[in-house]
Design a protein around this motif. Structure first.
Motif, PDB file in Angstrom:
ATOM      1  N   LEU A   1       8.161  66.850-150.500  1.00  8.64           N
ATOM      2  CA  LEU A   1       8.071  65.421-151.293  1.00  8.64           C
ATOM      3  C   LEU A   1       7.068  64.307-150.898  1.00  8.64           C
ATOM      4  O   LEU A   1       6.455  63.742-152.465  1.00  8.64           O
ATOM      5  CB  LEU A   1       9.413  64.761-151.822  1.00  8.64           C
ATOM      6  CG  LEU A   1      10.506  65.798-151.919  1.00  8.64           C
ATOM      7  CD1 LEU A   1      12.124  65.799-151.854  1.00  8.64           C
ATOM      8  CD2 LEU A   1      10.213  66.152-153.376  1.00  8.64           C
ATOM      9  N   THR A   2       6.857  63.949-149.742  1.00 13.12           N
ATOM     10  CA  THR A   2       5.380  63.318-149.206  1.00 13.12           C
ATOM     11  C   THR A   2       4.752  64.093-149.691  1.00 13.12           C
ATOM     12  O   THR A   2       4.019  62.520-150.422  1.00 13.12           O
ATOM     13  CB  THR A   2       5.489  63.303-147.092  1.00 13.12           C
ATOM     14  OG1 THR A   2       7.120  63.115-147.193  1.00 13.12           O
ATOM     15  CG2 THR A   2       4.298  62.694-146.980  1.00 13.12           C
TER      16      THR A   2
ATOM     17  N   GLN B   1       3.806  65.203-152.668  1.00 13.04           N
ATOM     18  CA  GLN B   1       4.069  65.156-153.903  1.00 13.04           C
ATOM     19  C   GLN B   1       3.608  63.769-153.795  1.00 13.04           C
ATOM     20  O   GLN B   1       3.119  63.325-154.528  1.00 13.04           O
ATOM     21  CB  GLN B   1       5.421  65.567-154.722  1.00 13.04           C
ATOM     22  CG  GLN B   1       5.216  66.159-154.909  1.00 13.04           C
ATOM     23  CD  GLN B   1       6.830  67.401-155.356  1.00 13.04           C
ATOM     24  OE1 GLN B   1       7.355  66.381-155.767  1.00 13.04           O
ATOM     25  NE2 GLN B   1       6.847  68.380-154.893  1.00 13.04           N
ATOM     26  N   LEU B   2       4.117  62.720-153.045  1.00 14.49           N
ATOM     27  CA  LEU B   2       4.441  61.004-153.145  1.00 14.49           C
ATOM     28  C   LEU B   2       2.176  60.833-152.999  1.00 14.49           C
ATOM     29  O   LEU B   2       2.493  59.322-153.779  1.00 14.49           O
ATOM     30  CB  LEU B   2       5.015  60.815-152.158  1.00 14.49           C
ATOM     31  CG  LEU B   2       5.417  58.952-152.042  1.00 14.49           C
ATOM     32  CD1 LEU B   2       5.984  58.533-153.635  1.00 14.49           C
ATOM     33  CD2 LEU B   2       6.036  58.493-151.305  1.00 14.49           C
TER      34      LEU B   2
ATOM     35  N   LEU C   1       0.676  61.485-156.395  1.00 14.74           N
ATOM     36  CA  LEU C   1       1.351  60.495-156.712  1.00 14.74           C
ATOM     37  C   LEU C   1       0.195  58.729-156.764  1.00 14.74           C
ATOM     38  O   LEU C   1      -0.240  59.001-157.988  1.00 14.74           O
ATOM     39  CB  LEU C   1       2.344  60.597-157.539  1.00 14.74           C
ATOM     40  CG  LEU C   1       3.486  60.600-158.134  1.00 14.74           C
ATOM     41  CD1 LEU C   1       5.135  61.186-158.077  1.00 14.74           C
ATOM     42  CD2 LEU C   1       2.512  60.946-159.695  1.00 14.74           C
ATOM     43  N   LEU C   2       0.393  58.841-155.978  1.00 15.28           N
ATOM     44  CA  LEU C   2       0.371  57.713-155.223  1.00 15.28           C
ATOM     45  C   LEU C   2      -1.758  57.682-155.372  1.00 15.28           C
ATOM     46  O   LEU C   2      -1.970  56.062-155.540  1.00 15.28           O
ATOM     47  CB  LEU C   2       0.470  57.002-153.682  1.00 15.28           C
ATOM     48  CG  LEU C   2       1.544  56.785-153.964  1.00 15.28           C
ATOM     49  CD1 LEU C   2       2.428  55.707-151.860  1.00 15.28           C
ATOM     50  CD2 LEU C   2       2.406  55.292-154.145  1.00 15.28           C
TER      51      LEU C   2
ATOM     52  N   GLN D   1       8.283  57.888-161.398  1.00 12.14           N
ATOM     53  CA  GLN D   1       8.242  58.686-160.455  1.00 12.14           C
ATOM     54  C   GLN D   1       7.549  58.801-159.178  1.00 12.14           C
ATOM     55  O   GLN D   1       8.795  59.982-158.637  1.00 12.14           O
ATOM     56  CB  GLN D   1       7.185  59.665-161.302  1.00 12.14           C
ATOM     57  CG  GLN D   1       6.778  60.764-162.550  1.00 12.14           C
ATOM     58  CD  GLN D   1       5.949  61.367-162.756  1.00 12.14           C
ATOM     59  OE1 GLN D   1       4.678  61.056-162.505  1.00 12.14           O
ATOM     60  NE2 GLN D   1       6.580  62.433-163.454  1.00 12.14           N
ATOM     61  N   VAL D   2       7.206  58.338-158.619  1.00 11.63           N
ATOM     62  CA  VAL D   2       6.753  57.597-157.647  1.00 11.63           C
ATOM     63  C   VAL D   2       8.261  57.237-156.845  1.00 11.63           C
ATOM     64  O   VAL D   2       8.768  57.324-155.733  1.00 11.63           O
ATOM     65  CB  VAL D   2       6.133  56.204-157.522  1.00 11.63           C
ATOM     66  CG1 VAL D   2       5.819  55.423-156.131  1.00 11.63           C
ATOM     67  CG2 VAL D   2       4.720  57.150-157.513  1.00 11.63           C
TER      68      VAL D   2
ATOM     69  N   LEU E   1      10.804  60.036-156.379  1.00 10.31           N
ATOM     70  CA  LEU E   1       9.995  60.870-154.834  1.00 10.31           C
ATOM     71  C   LEU E   1      10.866  59.864-153.464  1.00 10.31           C
ATOM     72  O   LEU E   1      11.434  60.322-152.009  1.00 10.31           O
ATOM     73  CB  LEU E   1       8.988  61.189-154.522  1.00 10.31           C
ATOM     74  CG  LEU E   1       8.446  61.913-155.430  1.00 10.31           C
ATOM     75  CD1 LEU E   1       6.676  62.340-155.727  1.00 10.31           C
ATOM     76  CD2 LEU E   1       8.941  63.445-155.107  1.00 10.31           C
ATOM     77  N   VAL E   2      10.673  58.441-153.288  1.00  9.62           N
ATOM     78  CA  VAL E   2      10.783  57.448-151.884  1.00  9.62           C
ATOM     79  C   VAL E   2      12.489  57.453-151.764  1.00  9.62           C
ATOM     80  O   VAL E   2      12.726  57.446-151.245  1.00  9.62           O
ATOM     81  CB  VAL E   2      10.498  56.423-152.484  1.00  9.62           C
ATOM     82  CG1 VAL E   2      10.826  55.081-150.975  1.00  9.62           C
ATOM     83  CG2 VAL E   2       9.017  56.260-152.494  1.00  9.62           C
TER      84      VAL E   2
ATOM     85  N   GLN F   1      14.420  60.440-153.170  1.00  8.45           N
ATOM     86  CA  GLN F   1      15.332  61.847-152.693  1.00  8.45           C
ATOM     87  C   GLN F   1      14.220  61.969-151.128  1.00  8.45           C
ATOM     88  O   GLN F   1      15.046  61.928-150.506  1.00  8.45           O
ATOM     89  CB  GLN F   1      13.650  62.908-152.991  1.00  8.45           C
ATOM     90  CG  GLN F   1      14.077  63.096-155.161  1.00  8.45           C
ATOM     91  CD  GLN F   1      13.371  63.603-155.428  1.00  8.45           C
ATOM     92  OE1 GLN F   1      12.426  63.925-155.511  1.00  8.45           O
ATOM     93  NE2 GLN F   1      14.543  64.052-156.942  1.00  8.45           N
ATOM     94  N   ILE F   2      12.731  60.935-150.861  1.00  6.74           N
ATOM     95  CA  ILE F   2      12.209  61.552-149.259  1.00  6.74           C
ATOM     96  C   ILE F   2      13.542  60.272-148.080  1.00  6.74           C
ATOM     97  O   ILE F   2      13.784  61.050-147.171  1.00  6.74           O
ATOM     98  CB  ILE F   2      10.834  60.713-148.798  1.00  6.74           C
ATOM     99  CG1 ILE F   2      10.376  61.956-149.270  1.00  6.74           C
ATOM    100  CG2 ILE F   2      11.042  60.627-147.577  1.00  6.74           C
ATOM    101  CD1 ILE F   2       8.507  61.472-149.992  1.00  6.74           C
TER     102      ILE F   2
END
Length: 180
Positions: free
Chosen positions: A104-105, A107-108, A111-112, A120-121, A124-125, A127-128
């Protein structure tokens, strides 16, 4: 699994027991179970590599971290077996959480870097963050179970290690001015 579990335990104990140094304030009594760490500041990828690469039972004549801890705390054979089981159970819980958090990190980061969708960001934040909380809870449960198998003298020794871990970051400042 047992091999990497103990290394992670020692790492987690050190991370959990480290706190900020405060000059000229009385040190609080060390708790039997340390507070949950701020996992948001940890490098998940690096920790996962350490957990997976650490060898608790060395092949040569080196002493394993588990044996050092058992010797220092003067654990009885039954306690060592219980500790190994606790480490294995914690490992079984933490490794998938770390792996998911690592994915996930990544993926983040993608995305960033690409100017991704803020929604979406945010997802993910969150979920992390949830995974970090689950990791901290698993570590706290492990520590509580470990503390429960120790007698009073062993608890005292564990607390001494926790105090030493809190002092370790500030010791380099004392060396140049010869205060120890």
């Amino acid at each position: 699994m047992k091999q990497t579990g103990f290394a992670f335990t020692l790492l987690a104990i050190l991370l959990l027991s480290c706190g900020p140094a405060q000059a000229q304030k009385p040190a609080p009594q060390p708790a039997l179970v340390t507070p949950a760490p701020d996992l948001s500041k940890l490098n998940i990828e690096k920790m996962l590599q350490q957990v997976q690469a650490t060898n608790i039972h060395p092949k040569s004549q080196e002493t394993s971290p588990l044996q050092v801890a058992a010797d220092f705390l003067q654990l009885r054979p039954g306690q060592v077996n219980e500790l190994e089981q606790l480490l294995q159970a914690r490992q079984t819980t933490l490794v998938p959480l770390f792996q998911t958090a690592q994915a996930l990190t990544q993926q983040l980061a993608v995305l960033l870097n690409s100017g991704g969708n803020p929604a979406q960001v945010g997802i993910l934040v969150i979920q992390i963050h949830v995974l970090q909380q689950q990791m901290a809870e698993a570590q706290q449960a492990f520590l509580a179970q470990f503390v429960a198998i120790l007698d009073a003298e062993q608890l005292q020794k564990l607390q001494a290690v926790q105090v030493a871990a809190q002092l370790q970051p500030i010791l380099p400042a004392f060396q140049p001015i010869f205060l120890f």
